[in-house]
Scaffold this motif. Sequence first.
Motif, PDB file in Angstrom:
ATOM      1  N   ILE A   1       5.328  16.300  -4.592  1.00 44.38           N
ATOM      2  CA  ILE A   1       4.299  15.554  -4.006  1.00 44.38           C
ATOM      3  C   ILE A   1       5.184  14.773  -2.898  1.00 44.38           C
ATOM      4  O   ILE A   1       6.381  14.545  -3.007  1.00 44.38           O
ATOM      5  CB  ILE A   1       3.501  14.272  -5.199  1.00 44.38           C
ATOM      6  N   THR A   2       4.646  13.832  -2.398  1.00 48.27           N
ATOM      7  CA  THR A   2       5.458  12.667  -1.622  1.00 48.27           C
ATOM      8  C   THR A   2       4.721  11.719  -0.837  1.00 48.27           C
ATOM      9  O   THR A   2       3.489  11.581  -1.432  1.00 48.27           O
ATOM     10  CB  THR A   2       5.471  12.862   0.041  1.00 48.27           C
ATOM     11  N   ILE A   3       5.687  10.269  -1.403  1.00 52.83           N
ATOM     12  CA  ILE A   3       5.326   9.574  -1.540  1.00 52.83           C
ATOM     13  C   ILE A   3       5.946   8.367  -0.576  1.00 52.83           C
ATOM     14  O   ILE A   3       6.245   8.620   0.024  1.00 52.83           O
ATOM     15  CB  ILE A   3       5.659   8.279  -3.203  1.00 52.83           C
ATOM     16  N   PHE A   4       5.029   7.721   0.029  1.00 50.76           N
ATOM     17  CA  PHE A   4       5.516   6.505   1.211  1.00 50.76           C
ATOM     18  C   PHE A   4       4.773   5.473   1.252  1.00 50.76           C
ATOM     19  O   PHE A   4       3.339   5.304   0.686  1.00 50.76           O
ATOM     20  CB  PHE A   4       5.427   7.167   2.752  1.00 50.76           C
ATOM     21  N   ARG A   5       5.045   4.222   2.167  1.00 46.60           N
ATOM     22  CA  ARG A   5       4.693   3.254   2.040  1.00 46.60           C
ATOM     23  C   ARG A   5       3.278   2.956   3.549  1.00 46.60           C
ATOM     24  O   ARG A   5       4.495   3.543   4.582  1.00 46.60           O
ATOM     25  CB  ARG A   5       5.613   2.635   1.293  1.00 46.60           C
ATOM     26  N   GLN A   6       3.004   2.264   3.184  1.00 50.26           N
ATOM     27  CA  GLN A   6       1.560   2.129   4.513  1.00 50.26           C
ATOM     28  C   GLN A   6       2.210   1.061   4.758  1.00 50.26           C
ATOM     29  O   GLN A   6       2.214   0.328   6.028  1.00 50.26           O
ATOM     30  CB  GLN A   6       0.310   1.783   4.446  1.00 50.26           C
ATOM     31  N   TYR A   7       2.493  -0.277   4.263  1.00 47.90           N
ATOM     32  CA  TYR A   7       2.011  -1.306   4.131  1.00 47.90           C
ATOM     33  C   TYR A   7       3.058  -1.935   2.962  1.00 47.90           C
ATOM     34  O   TYR A   7       2.966  -1.789   2.208  1.00 47.90           O
ATOM     35  CB  TYR A   7       0.792  -2.677   4.058  1.00 47.90           C
ATOM     36  N   ASP A   8       3.806  -3.334   3.532  1.00 52.60           N
ATOM     37  CA  ASP A   8       4.100  -4.296   2.362  1.00 52.60           C
ATOM     38  C   ASP A   8       4.211  -6.280   2.545  1.00 52.60           C
ATOM     39  O   ASP A   8       4.067  -6.557   4.132  1.00 52.60           O
ATOM     40  CB  ASP A   8       5.664  -4.058   2.473  1.00 52.60           C
ATOM     41  N   SER A   9       3.716  -6.668   2.139  1.00 51.12           N
ATOM     42  CA  SER A   9       2.694  -7.957   2.334  1.00 51.12           C
ATOM     43  C   SER A   9       4.467  -8.523   2.791  1.00 51.12           C
ATOM     44  O   SER A   9       3.662  -9.602   3.891  1.00 51.12           O
ATOM     45  CB  SER A   9       2.007  -8.288   0.822  1.00 51.12           C
ATOM     46  N   ASN A  10       5.627  -8.408   1.740  1.00 53.29           N
ATOM     47  CA  ASN A  10       6.338  -9.229   2.923  1.00 53.29           C
ATOM     48  C   ASN A  10       6.662  -9.227   3.990  1.00 53.29           C
ATOM     49  O   ASN A  10       8.014 -10.085   4.479  1.00 53.29           O
ATOM     50  CB  ASN A  10       7.451  -9.111   1.484  1.00 53.29           C
ATOM     51  N   ILE A  11       6.620  -7.921   4.536  1.00 56.64           N
ATOM     52  CA  ILE A  11       7.252  -7.646   5.588  1.00 56.64           C
ATOM     53  C   ILE A  11       6.474  -7.546   6.865  1.00 56.64           C
ATOM     54  O   ILE A  11       6.503  -7.687   7.788  1.00 56.64           O
ATOM     55  CB  ILE A  11       8.439  -6.077   5.334  1.00 56.64           C
ATOM     56  N   GLY A  12       4.956  -7.144   6.672  1.00 54.48           N
ATOM     57  CA  GLY A  12       3.890  -7.692   7.722  1.00 54.48           C
ATOM     58  C   GLY A  12       4.030  -6.810   8.204  1.00 54.48           C
ATOM     59  O   GLY A  12       3.957  -5.354   8.156  1.00 54.48           O
TER      60      GLY A  12
ATOM     61  N   TYR B   1       0.715  -1.157  -0.082  1.00 52.16           N
ATOM     62  CA  TYR B   1      -0.401  -0.259   0.081  1.00 52.16           C
ATOM     63  C   TYR B   1       0.979   1.750   0.333  1.00 52.16           C
ATOM     64  O   TYR B   1       1.402   1.123   0.497  1.00 52.16           O
ATOM     65  CB  TYR B   1      -0.811   0.014   0.750  1.00 52.16           C
ATOM     66  N   ALA B   2       0.789   1.939  -0.910  1.00 53.77           N
ATOM     67  CA  ALA B   2       1.279   3.389  -1.283  1.00 53.77           C
ATOM     68  C   ALA B   2       0.749   4.667  -0.859  1.00 53.77           C
ATOM     69  O   ALA B   2      -0.441   4.453  -1.513  1.00 53.77           O
ATOM     70  CB  ALA B   2       2.573   3.074  -2.685  1.00 53.77           C
ATOM     71  N   HIS B   3       1.150   6.241  -0.560  1.00 52.44           N
ATOM     72  CA  HIS B   3       0.384   6.590  -0.397  1.00 52.44           C
ATOM     73  C   HIS B   3       1.010   8.134  -1.563  1.00 52.44           C
ATOM     74  O   HIS B   3       2.308   8.188  -1.661  1.00 52.44           O
ATOM     75  CB  HIS B   3      -0.024   7.140   0.844  1.00 52.44           C
ATOM     76  N   VAL B   4       0.514   8.710  -1.911  1.00 51.31           N
ATOM     77  CA  VAL B   4       0.667   9.537  -3.226  1.00 51.31           C
ATOM     78  C   VAL B   4       0.371  11.253  -2.466  1.00 51.31           C
ATOM     79  O   VAL B   4      -0.898  10.698  -2.207  1.00 51.31           O
ATOM     80  CB  VAL B   4       0.621   9.650  -4.380  1.00 51.31           C
ATOM     81  N   TRP B   5       0.877  11.555  -1.792  1.00 45.91           N
ATOM     82  CA  TRP B   5       0.069  13.353  -1.488  1.00 45.91           C
ATOM     83  C   TRP B   5       0.578  14.612  -2.201  1.00 45.91           C
ATOM     84  O   TRP B   5       1.964  15.068  -1.541  1.00 45.91           O
ATOM     85  CB  TRP B   5       0.898  13.165   0.253  1.00 45.91           C
ATOM     86  N   LYS B   6      -0.608  14.992  -1.262  1.00 42.27           N
ATOM     87  CA  LYS B   6       0.144  16.839  -2.874  1.00 42.27           C
ATOM     88  C   LYS B   6      -0.990  17.824  -2.421  1.00 42.27           C
ATOM     89  O   LYS B   6      -2.185  17.090  -3.032  1.00 42.27           O
ATOM     90  CB  LYS B   6      -0.304  15.925  -4.307  1.00 42.27           C
TER      91      LYS B   6
END
Length: 101
Positions: free
Chosen positions: A85-96, A16-21
């Motif tokens: 823009i700011t892009i950030f990861r909320q969740y990665d299924s490989n990491i949990g 899950y990634a988010h883009v903030w603008k």
Amino acid sequence: MGVDKAEKILGGHYQYAHVWKPLKGPVRDWPLALCDLSSIDPDKDLEMTDTVLDIGEYEVQENYQMYHRQHHRWFYLSEQKTSEITIFRQYDSNIGHGSGM
């Protein structure tokens, strides 16, 4: 979406990634702040909570609430413009859990 397609999607790697603008800028009041994941102790700083939505019928979603601690490191983009823009990861299924920003 069929069951086979859903199982295929959920069985693979996803993020899950988010883009903030900002819609108006530059942002001087209330910039988006992101906490450095490496400064969080999930056992002490996070608490699982339920969000209950009444959308004709009740829907319950699990979420984490974070307690503020002095050792947390925070980042933000000062005076963010509408062209940035700011892009950030909320969740990665490989990491949990605990794989977001």
